[in-house]
Design a protein around this motif. Sequence first.
Motif, mmCIF file in Angstrom:
data_model
loop_
_atom_site.group_PDB
_atom_site.id
_atom_site.type_symbol
_atom_site.label_atom_id
_atom_site.label_comp_id
_atom_site.label_asym_id
_atom_site.label_seq_id
_atom_site.Cartn_x
_atom_site.Cartn_y
_atom_site.Cartn_z
ATOM 1 N N PRO A 1 0.729 -1.299 0.152
ATOM 2 C CA PRO A 1 -0.056 0.078 -0.001
ATOM 3 C C PRO A 1 0.713 1.160 -0.079
ATOM 4 N N LEU A 2 1.699 1.298 0.934
ATOM 5 C CA LEU A 2 2.510 2.699 0.956
ATOM 6 C C LEU A 2 3.522 2.916 -0.250
ATOM 7 N N ASP A 3 3.870 1.814 -0.733
ATOM 8 C CA ASP A 3 4.864 2.028 -2.006
ATOM 9 C C ASP A 3 3.792 2.364 -3.034
ATOM 10 N N SER A 4 2.766 1.579 -3.324
ATOM 11 C CA SER A 4 1.832 1.887 -4.269
ATOM 12 C C SER A 4 1.414 3.419 -4.354
ATOM 13 N N VAL A 5 1.177 3.886 -3.300
ATOM 14 C CA VAL A 5 0.584 5.475 -3.012
ATOM 15 C C VAL A 5 1.765 6.267 -3.515
ATOM 16 N N TYR A 6 2.943 6.103 -3.164
ATOM 17 C CA TYR A 6 4.320 6.720 -3.427
ATOM 18 C C TYR A 6 4.416 6.724 -4.880
ATOM 19 N N ASN A 7 4.385 5.613 -5.558
ATOM 20 C CA ASN A 7 4.633 5.481 -7.059
ATOM 21 C C ASN A 7 3.648 6.150 -8.010
ATOM 22 N N GLU A 8 2.310 6.280 -7.355
ATOM 23 C CA GLU A 8 1.197 6.931 -8.022
ATOM 24 C C GLU A 8 1.367 8.445 -7.689
ATOM 25 N N GLY A 9 2.291 8.974 -7.043
ATOM 26 C CA GLY A 9 2.534 10.458 -6.519
ATOM 27 C C GLY A 9 1.661 10.763 -5.487
ATOM 28 N N GLY A 10 1.022 9.887 -4.537
ATOM 29 C CA GLY A 10 0.093 10.164 -3.571
ATOM 30 C C GLY A 10 0.823 10.604 -2.240
ATOM 31 N N ILE A 11 1.942 10.172 -2.174
ATOM 32 C CA ILE A 11 2.873 10.996 -0.980
ATOM 33 C C ILE A 11 4.200 11.161 -1.747
ATOM 34 N N ASP A 12 4.966 12.080 -0.876
ATOM 35 C CA ASP A 12 6.318 12.470 -1.369
ATOM 36 C C ASP A 12 7.383 12.050 -0.502
ATOM 37 N N GLN A 13 6.924 11.898 0.846
ATOM 38 C CA GLN A 13 7.994 11.606 1.930
ATOM 39 C C GLN A 13 7.509 10.469 2.588
ATOM 40 N N TYR A 14 8.463 9.600 3.279
ATOM 41 C CA TYR A 14 8.109 8.449 4.124
ATOM 42 C C TYR A 14 9.276 7.947 4.631
ATOM 43 N N ARG A 15 8.963 7.036 5.561
ATOM 44 C CA ARG A 15 9.867 6.355 6.397
ATOM 45 C C ARG A 15 9.639 5.032 6.849
ATOM 46 N N MET A 16 10.643 3.928 6.829
ATOM 47 C CA MET A 16 10.490 2.519 7.075
ATOM 48 C C MET A 16 11.605 2.349 7.757
ATOM 49 N N CYS A 17 11.814 0.855 7.980
ATOM 50 C CA CYS A 17 13.104 0.365 8.685
ATOM 51 C C CYS A 17 14.316 0.691 7.532
ATOM 52 N N GLU A 18 15.267 0.638 8.130
ATOM 53 C CA GLU A 18 16.625 1.198 7.339
ATOM 54 C C GLU A 18 16.907 0.488 6.219
ATOM 55 N N TRP A 19 16.859 -0.911 6.422
ATOM 56 C CA TRP A 19 17.017 -1.729 5.056
ATOM 57 C C TRP A 19 15.931 -1.861 4.087
ATOM 58 N N GLY A 20 14.743 -1.674 4.457
ATOM 59 C CA GLY A 20 13.549 -1.634 3.572
ATOM 60 C C GLY A 20 13.644 -0.401 2.693
ATOM 61 N N ILE A 21 14.029 0.831 3.325
ATOM 62 C CA ILE A 21 14.271 2.065 2.496
ATOM 63 C C ILE A 21 15.301 1.677 1.555
ATOM 64 N N MET A 22 16.491 1.215 2.099
ATOM 65 C CA MET A 22 17.651 0.695 1.400
ATOM 66 C C MET A 22 17.221 -0.046 -0.199
ATOM 67 N N LYS A 23 16.460 -1.116 0.278
ATOM 68 C CA LYS A 23 15.886 -1.827 -0.882
ATOM 69 C C LYS A 23 15.132 -1.075 -1.978
ATOM 70 N N ARG A 24 14.261 -0.328 -1.479
ATOM 71 C CA ARG A 24 13.197 0.529 -2.511
ATOM 72 C C ARG A 24 14.075 1.670 -2.983
ATOM 73 N N ALA A 25 15.097 2.204 -2.334
ATOM 74 C CA ALA A 25 15.888 3.274 -2.935
ATOM 75 C C ALA A 25 16.737 2.638 -4.171
ATOM 76 N N VAL A 26 17.201 1.420 -3.941
ATOM 77 C CA VAL A 26 18.009 0.936 -4.809
ATOM 78 C C VAL A 26 17.436 0.346 -6.010
ATOM 79 N N GLU A 27 16.298 -0.284 -5.758
ATOM 80 C CA GLU A 27 15.382 -1.041 -6.855
ATOM 81 C C GLU A 27 14.250 -0.217 -7.703
ATOM 82 N N ALA A 28 13.828 0.881 -7.004
ATOM 83 C CA ALA A 28 12.922 1.680 -7.781
ATOM 84 C C ALA A 28 13.347 2.194 -9.114
ATOM 85 N N LYS A 29 14.623 2.502 -9.342
ATOM 86 C CA LYS A 29 15.173 2.928 -10.363
ATOM 87 C C LYS A 29 15.246 1.823 -11.349
ATOM 88 N N THR A 30 15.769 0.389 -10.946
ATOM 89 C CA THR A 30 16.031 -0.582 -11.830
ATOM 90 C C THR A 30 14.685 -1.117 -12.240
#
Length: 304
Positions: free
Chosen positions: A65-94
């Motif tokens: 849910p949170l990621d889907s909302v972010y990808n669709e532009g519904g949120i601009d800023q969020y926080r999660m566990c450190e490793w979860g954010i790492m995974k998302r930041a690395v893999e979104a571009k790929t």
Amino acid sequence: MAIQEASTKPQVAIMNAVHDLPVLVARDKGFFKDEGLDLEFVTTPGMAQVTTSHFVKFDSVFDRPLDSVYNEGGIDQYRMCEWGIMKRAVEAKTQGLRERKIVALGASMSMFAVVVSRDSKIYEPEMLKDKPIAVTPNNGSEFTTLKMMEGFLEPKHVKRTNVGSMLKRLEAVRDGKVAAASVMEPWISVAQKWGLRILIESHSTRSEAAGDDLDGKTLAKMFRAQARAVDVIEKDPTPFVHYFIRETGGLLDPSEFQTWRLLHAAPQPYTRERFDDTYNWTVKWNMTVPGATYENTVDNRAWQ
């Protein structure tokens, strides 16, 4: 016209209280407004909430849910566990999805615990060898479980499974369906109320993520407001316990919540050394793809 005006505000996610308490307090106390910010707060489902469906898509973290909302532009800023954010930041571009950067080491260091039933014959972490531990895959409960267990077992012997929300996990442990479960507050306090036994626990730091369109000055104001909230929480968290109690749907009374497990500090820049350590650890556990760099994953623009 009102909808158009609202859509121009920075949109900030709110999920589990254990992740987002400084944001909630800064909002309630008017600290964001003191910084001249007019934010829109967007609530997304979290696995700590008793109302959350125990069915979650796990084919990709970006389906959640949170990621889907972010990808669709519904949120601009969020926080999660450190490793979860790492995974998302690395893999979104790929994956050709909306990019996001790590923009801070977050304010909340939520405690996670691996719990077993009161009559369990498992008394130490290494006795969980090859026994499935209930977690949320690719989220804080799984990452922190690996962090705790790798000092006792070889990676191949640390088994994880998914049975749903924090409540579903505790029920599965209580009913003998799984050997152990990884949960965070307020569910550690619920586990204690139910008489479950804590095997091991550890803090788990948040990271803050944001899209490139959220400028450094705005992020700096947001983090200053959170820092003020941290000071308030650290002095006395009891006025804010209701956020945690609400997540349990009445399974916990305020007096039963273990406030001593809460730990917060002001958001900080995300250092290269921390990136190297955290990213390499995540790749080691096959939790994200190799090849990322500090430069294309981290942006400390709030401090520049």
